[in-house]
Design an enzyme around this catalytic site. Structure first.
Site, PDB file in Angstrom:
ATOM      1  N   ASP A 176      -1.984   6.523   6.172  1.00  0.00           N
ATOM      2  CA  ASP A 176      -3.002   5.582   5.710  1.00  0.00           C
ATOM      3  C   ASP A 176      -3.330   4.695   6.906  1.00  0.00           C
ATOM      4  OD1 ASP A 176      -4.461   3.482   4.677  1.00  0.00           O
ATOM      5  OD2 ASP A 176      -3.079   3.047   3.028  1.00  0.00           O
TER       6      ASP A 176
ATOM      7  N   LYS B 140     -12.797  -1.887   7.043  1.00  0.00           N
ATOM      8  CA  LYS B 140     -12.206  -2.780   8.033  1.00  0.00           C
ATOM      9  C   LYS B 140     -12.871  -2.531   9.397  1.00  0.00           C
ATOM     10  CE  LYS B 140      -8.472  -2.796   5.017  1.00  0.00           C
ATOM     11  NZ  LYS B 140      -8.558  -3.694   3.886  1.00  0.00           N
TER      12      LYS B 140
ATOM     13  N   TRP C 107       0.836  -1.215   0.000  1.00  0.00           N
ATOM     14  CA  TRP C 107       0.000   0.000   0.000  1.00  0.00           C
ATOM     15  C   TRP C 107       0.857   1.246   0.000  1.00  0.00           C
ATOM     16  CZ3 TRP C 107      -4.159  -1.587  -1.893  1.00  0.00           C
ATOM     17  CH2 TRP C 107      -4.669  -2.843  -1.557  1.00  0.00           C
TER      18      TRP C 107
HETATM   19  C1  LIG Z   1      -3.516  -0.236   4.370  1.00  0.00           C
HETATM   20  C2  LIG Z   1      -4.398  -0.188   3.167  1.00  0.00           C
HETATM   21  N1  LIG Z   1      -4.387   0.889   2.367  1.00  0.00           N
HETATM   22  C3  LIG Z   1      -5.158   0.989   1.277  1.00  0.00           C
HETATM   23  C4  LIG Z   1      -6.005  -0.034   0.904  1.00  0.00           C
HETATM   24  C5  LIG Z   1      -6.844   0.115  -0.341  1.00  0.00           C
HETATM   25  O1  LIG Z   1      -8.170   0.418   0.009  1.00  0.00           O
HETATM   26  P1  LIG Z   1      -9.319   0.488  -1.080  1.00  0.00           P
HETATM   27  O2  LIG Z   1      -9.577  -0.887  -1.540  1.00  0.00           O
HETATM   28  O3  LIG Z   1     -10.460   1.084  -0.301  1.00  0.00           O
HETATM   29  O4  LIG Z   1      -8.884   1.390  -2.174  1.00  0.00           O
HETATM   30  C6  LIG Z   1      -6.073  -1.177   1.703  1.00  0.00           C
HETATM   31  C7  LIG Z   1      -6.992  -2.271   1.327  1.00  0.00           C
HETATM   32  O5  LIG Z   1      -6.989  -3.353   1.824  1.00  0.00           O
HETATM   33  C8  LIG Z   1      -5.240  -1.263   2.852  1.00  0.00           C
HETATM   34  O6  LIG Z   1      -5.272  -2.346   3.636  1.00  0.00           O
HETATM   35 MG   LIG Z   2       0.529  -3.626   3.279  1.00  0.00          MG
HETATM   36 MG   LIG Z   3      -8.745  -4.811  -0.318  1.00  0.00          MG
END
Ligand SMILES: Cc1ncc(COP(=O)(O)O)c(C=O)c1O
Ligand SMILES: [Mg+2]
Ligand SMILES: [Mg+2]
Ligand SMILES: Cc1ncc(COP(=O)(O)O)c(C=O)c1O
Ligand SMILES: [Mg+2]
Ligand SMILES: [Mg+2]
Lengths: 356, 356
Positions: free
Chosen positions: A166, A190, A99
């Site tokens: 994030d 989550k 991420w």
């Molecule tokens: C830490 C983190 N950031 C970003 C995301 C991406 O989120 P989204 O699917 O809402 O774009 C996730 C998805 O699992 C995540 O765990």
């Molecule tokens: Mg990760």
């Molecule tokens: Mg996901």
């Protein structure tokens, strides 16, 4: 058979939230209308929106000068929305996984990106700690909980430049000091609500400083000015979020949540550490309370598929590890009861007795 | 009291869809899990996504060479996403109201915008018909149904450049010729699903031709490559959309839907035309079948608040006109039964008998 939901996201929500949401889908507040078919401009929804923002601020103890926004598009949209609003010349990133990389990739479209440290060479099994944040960066970006690798930054770090986090997978899991951050964001799927909702907590004074043209929908100021109602917001997920937050408050808020999350994590990590066949993947000092990753020890590797099947047959859902780590991942978000963790531990021990 | 839901959006959904959605919130497919807490990567959701796309293609008779996408962010996000992907030098717009203006405003951030015609001087009460589409434009943008003003383009027009249509409020209301369009988009919260879902139908060959850098999440190619699963999609609204489409198909598809929509619109427009106190606001030849706008005749103007109250007391919901038009707006989307239109007509006639 009772299901134990260890999904990484979308993931388990409190049963009360699910039941209240189902009720609101049938009849919202006794209005004779479904929450799916009310106007977002109605008085009834305005009340929902206002209370959701108020509880966000109260539970996270958000100081004056910050706005709370509810948007669509997912956390992934924030990977570009943040640079649109805050990137002038340079941004710094801590590389702790997939991420963080995606956030970095988008920022590179806007200028110079500095990776201050990375645990990539160790497959992101730890959080780098020795790094220098460039004081001329527009911001420093971290991923507090690395959903895929099961590592977590559990302290609110000091940063000489605005700190962007994030917190998709650990928001509301512990009390925190929001004043140390410039912007906090995440997908709500989550610890908060069903998929389709993104939250952003932003320090107002950081905005309006970049020189580029920002498309209206990508400009945080648009959504601040209209209280997340510039256009149609994701009504149902906001309603579910409200029910989650009400329950959080009734259950003792974030201090109590942290206690429960620690207890759940200890229970599972202890079982892993005392196992002959399982072993954790993350460095002990950086272990996540939200996503607990483990694999079979090398000499038992060929038992992984067996255990997967064994656990499934006993009601465990979503424990397959992400393909980049392998093995198993148990996500132990706020809504997961300790009974489910105990059920998994029992399952691991039963399996071990049979096989080792 | 029975409610008649004339909301402009989010708006009425078929009762079957609401009940199936509530059931899925409690228990999805007998899985023991809520649709709110299943993984979007699960087999079960993959089936939902695939069937939703397939029914979209089947019901709209979408030719080969087009992709169907489900995104977050609302139709408003498309106002900038379209130019990101398709705007190189110049784009042309038909100005038929607020939404067209918002689309134009975003496009101006990317280059030259040509307004080929506008009905602004007449408060958008008609659809301009005499205009020339510049053949050197990258695309020509129209809003087929003008939700606020109650005007609609009911034919699939010919355009010498790719035709882009905002069909937020009339998608699935009539059979149409998708092959005449380069891209069709809209918020799903009128004829399809609860708020939080945006649909895009795009001709693949138009993509990949602009020279600018496109952020990953704003690039249609990202979402095409991953079947709208690059990141977490809005799971619940997609499930509800599927149930709406299944019902549409079972009920005879778009030809039957058009028949019903014509019958409903005629019933209400006839009542308006035969009224001593109400008068329609849109030019007769451009009247929308989805949003029917009317006001009190000048000599009865002061009765508007009375009628609003009178109608509310009889279960009419959401008939207040948009502030830029005033008076009343009855949205008669697919899911609204003709009985609700009849109830409104009865209400209007009863009021007229009392007051005129
Ligand atoms: C830490 C983190 N950031 C970003 C995301 C991406 O989120 P989204 O699917 O809402 O774009 C996730 C998805 O699992 C995540 O765990
Ligand atoms: Mg990760
Ligand atoms: Mg996901
Ligand atoms: C024709 C039209 N376009 C665009 C929009 C904006 O949609 P959203 O609120 O999903 O951004 C609307 C909303 O009512 C609309 O009616
Ligand atoms: Mg709207
Ligand atoms: Mg309009």
């Amino acid at each position: 058979m009772k299901k134990h939901n260890f999904n990484a996201g979308p993931s388990i929500l409190p049963r009360e939230v699910i039941e209240k949401t189902a009720q609101a889908v049938l009849d919202f507040n006794g209005s004779g209308l479904s929450v799916l078919e009310i106007s977002h401009r109605s008085k009834d929804f305005e009340v929902v929106m206002n209370e959701t923002v108020a509880l966000f601020k109260e539970l996270l103890n958000i100081p004056e000068g910050y706005s709370v926004l509810f948007l669509g598009g997912g956390a992934s949209m924030q990977f570009c929305m943040i640079p649109f609003n805050l990137f002038e010349k340079k941004a710094a990133f801590l590389n702790t996984g997939v991420w963080a990389n995606k956030a970095m990739k988008e920022a590179k479209g806007f200028g110079e990106v500095v990776e201050v440290a990375s645990s990539k060479d160790a497959n992101y099994t730890f959080i780098p700690k020795d790094y220098v944040i460039p004081t001329d960066a527009d911001y420093f970006h971290i991923t507090t909980n690395n959903t895929i690798y099961g590592t977590e930054i559990l302290t609110d770090i000091d940063s000489p430049v605005p700190l962007i986090a994030d917190m998709s997978s650990d928001i509301f899991s512990r009390p925190m000091d929001v004043s140390k951050y410039g912007l906090i964001y995440g997908g709500a799927q989550k610890n908060l609500a069903p998929a389709g909702l993104t939250f952003v907590i932003v320090k107002d004074e950081l905005l309006g400083k970049v020189s580029r043209y920002i498309p209206t929908m990508l400009n945080y100021k648009t959504h601040i000015a209209d209280g997340s109602m510039f256009n149609t917001p994701p009504v149902l997920p906001i309603y579910s979020a409200l029910e989650t937050l009400r329950l959080l408050k009734a259950n003792g808020g974030l201090a109590e949540m942290e206690k429960r999350n620690i207890a759940k994590a200890e229970l599972l990590y202890n079982a892993i550490d005392n196992s002959k066949i399982f072993v954790g993947t993350a460095a002990k000092e950086d272990r996540s309370r939200m996503n607990i990753c483990f694999v079979m020890k090398p000499e038992y590797k060929e038992l992984e598929a067996d255990f997967q099947k064994f656990a499934s047959e006993r009601g465990m859902v979503g424990i397959k590890g992400h393909r980049s780590v392998g093995g198993f991942r148990a996500s132990t978000y706020n809504a997961l009861p300790i009974e489910s963790v105990q059920a998994l531990v029992d399952c691991m021990q039963e399996f071990e007795k049979l096989k080792a």
